[in-house]
Structure formats: structure tokens, C-alpha cells
Design a protein around this motif. Structure first.
Motif, short mmCIF file in Angstrom:
data_model
loop_
_atom_site.label_atom_id
_atom_site.label_comp_id
_atom_site.label_asym_id
_atom_site.label_seq_id
_atom_site.Cartn_x
_atom_site.Cartn_y
_atom_site.Cartn_z
N GLY A 1 -3.30 0.69 -1.85
CA GLY A 1 -2.42 0.24 -2.92
C GLY A 1 -2.52 1.13 -4.13
O GLY A 1 -3.59 1.55 -4.52
N ASP A 2 -1.37 1.40 -4.72
CA ASP A 2 -1.29 2.31 -5.87
C ASP A 2 -0.54 1.60 -6.99
O ASP A 2 0.65 1.37 -6.88
CB ASP A 2 -0.58 3.59 -5.45
N PHE B 1 5.16 0.17 -8.13
CA PHE B 1 4.22 -0.15 -7.06
C PHE B 1 4.68 0.55 -5.81
O PHE B 1 5.87 0.60 -5.53
CB PHE B 1 4.20 -1.66 -6.84
N LYS B 2 3.78 1.14 -5.11
CA LYS B 2 4.14 1.85 -3.90
C LYS B 2 3.38 1.29 -2.70
O LYS B 2 2.17 1.07 -2.79
CB LYS B 2 3.83 3.33 -4.02
N THR B 3 4.05 1.06 -1.64
CA THR B 3 3.40 0.69 -0.40
C THR B 3 3.72 1.75 0.62
O THR B 3 4.88 1.96 0.96
CB THR B 3 3.90 -0.67 0.11
N LEU C 1 9.52 2.09 2.90
CA LEU C 1 9.93 1.23 1.81
C LEU C 1 11.21 1.78 1.21
O LEU C 1 11.25 2.94 0.77
CB LEU C 1 8.83 1.16 0.75
N TYR D 1 12.45 -2.06 -4.06
CA TYR D 1 11.81 -3.33 -4.34
C TYR D 1 12.26 -3.85 -5.71
O TYR D 1 12.65 -3.08 -6.59
CB TYR D 1 10.29 -3.27 -4.24
N VAL E 1 -1.28 -5.21 -6.68
CA VAL E 1 -1.60 -4.66 -5.37
C VAL E 1 -2.39 -5.64 -4.53
O VAL E 1 -2.39 -5.55 -3.30
CB VAL E 1 -2.37 -3.33 -5.54
#
Lengths: 112, 115
Positions: free
Chosen positions: A91-92, A98-100, B45, B48, B100
Motif C-alpha cells: 500500500g502506498d 491511493f494506489k493499489t 486499477l 477510484y 491503506v
């Protein structure tokens, strides 16, 4: 972004313990390590998450060494139903974002 | 709770047609994610949202793709016009927040085939 590297596939037999190691050399201070499981024709499902040392829940254990550059997902006594793809994510957290990043994952095949 | 709900579960369409995928997140979740999964590219992704606001759409492949979240309980992903290379499984996921440590809960996916 911290990139992860996992084995592409692993085979095991029912009743064995399976350990899947993930490398994340560029992990940042604020990053957490999360593992997801995906069965065919389903969305990924959360398994376990940790920051350092060891975390255990009813499904798995997660071992993280002091340098946090790798982590190992441990599945005790696997069964046929544990056949799935396992993803390691780092997780970043960024300001306002937010990046996944899901890598290729590890395809675990459990045999009878 | 019923979990994340996606519709339709399967969609077959012809190249050039508009496709709209729908998602209902888990009630109380403030963050919503759209992913695409293919054999070649894995799970990507796309975009979002947080509190109904798009935060990052850098994963959207082209202008043909657009996503909206008009309220906390509904989101759409639209492809117009669709192309065969858009064929994939599209997942919607939701979480309590963008922290996170928050688990993402995935829906069952929409399997899209563009002929």
C-alpha cells in the motif's frame, strides 16, 4: 511506487503448509503489506495485512522481516479449496491519492 | 449486507456499441474502485472515488472510458464506443476509506465480451 515480485505458480498437496514469498525492495515507511486471494470467476478477497514482524488470523500468517523488503504468506494445512491466485500488495499512501498495484500473483494449485 | 453488487454479470455486445457497467458499493463505504482484469494485463486499477468524487483516473485507458458516481450508493463505468480489446472482467470494489489499512471488498465482476 513499491513493486512486488512473487513466484508465478506453486504446487502443493493437501495437508501441507504453503509459504509464498513476496519481494518488495522499494517499500516505503508508510506502506502496509496486504495479501488477497482470488478464486476463478470471483473478485479478490482480503486474506491478511501487516506492517512488520508477524501477523496471524484464522486463515493465514504473515511474516515480515525487520527490513520489510519481503514478506511470506503462510497457509497452514492447505486443502483443495485453497487453489487460487494469491496477490501481494504494498500500500502506498500519497497526499490526496491511493494506489493499489496488483501484480501477476502466485497461482497455487493444491493436489489431492 | 449483500456485499458489492455489480450488474450485469455478463455482457456481450458488438464493436461500436455503448456499454454501461453498474456498481452498488457496500452501504457506509466511502471509497469505490473500478478494476479491469485480463489474462494479458492482470488486474488493473482504472479509477477510484472517495466520497463520490473521482480522485485518480490515470488508469483509465482511453477517453472512450468514463466513470461516474452520482451518489454514495451507485457508480457506473461507461465505454463508448466499445472495442474488442475492451473484452475483460470488470470489478468494482469498495472500502470504508482510502486508508491503506482498509480492506477492499470486491464485487463478483462483469464479464464483458465485445465482438
Amino acid at each position: 511506487l513499491a513493486k512486488t515480485t512473487q513466484p508465478i505458480s506453486m504446487d502443493s498437496y493437501e495437508g501441507q503448509e504453503v509459504n509464498i514469498t513476496c519481494s518488495h525492495n522499494n517499500i516505503a515507511t508508510n506502506d502496509y503489506i496486504t495479501w488477497y486471494q482470488q478464486f476463478p470467476s470471483q473478485g479478490p478477497r482480503f486474506i491478511i495485512q501487516g506492517y512488520k514482524t508477524k501477523v496471524t488470523n484464522e486463515v493465514a500468517s504473515l511474516f515480515i522481516p525487520a527490513d520489510r523488503k519481503s514478506s511470506t504468506l503462510s497457509l497452514p494445512r492447505v486443502s483443495l479449496s485453497d487453489t487460487a491466485v494469491y496477490y501481494c500488495l504494498v500500500g502506498d499512501i500519497r497526499t490526496g491519492g491511493f494506489k493499489t498495484i496488483f501484480g501477476a500473483g502466485t497461482r497455487l494449485f493444491v493436489k489431492a | 449486507d449483500a456485499g458489492v453488487i455489480q450488474s450485469p454479470r455478463h455482457e456481450v455486445t458488438e464493436m461500436g456499441q455503448e456499454v454501461t457497467l453498474r456498481c452498488k458499493p457496500i452501504s457506509g463505504h466511502n471509497s469505490l474502485f473500478w478494476y479491469r482484469q485480463t489474462m494479458m494485463r492482470g488486474l488493473e486499477l482504472l479509477i477510484y472515488f472517495n466520497n463520490n468524487v473521482p480522485i485518480d483516473d490515470s488508469g483509465m485507458p482511453e477517453d472512450r472510458f468514463s466513470a461516474k458516481m452520482p451518489n454514495a450508493s451507485f457508480s457506473t463505468l461507461k465505454i463508448q464506443p466499445s472495442e474488442p480489446r475492451d473484452s475483460a472482467v470488470y470489478f468494482c470494489a469498495s472500502s470504508l476509506s482510502l486508508a491503506v489499512r482498509e480492506t477492499q471488498y470486491f464485487g463478483p465482476g462483469t464479464r464483458l465480451l465485445v465482438l
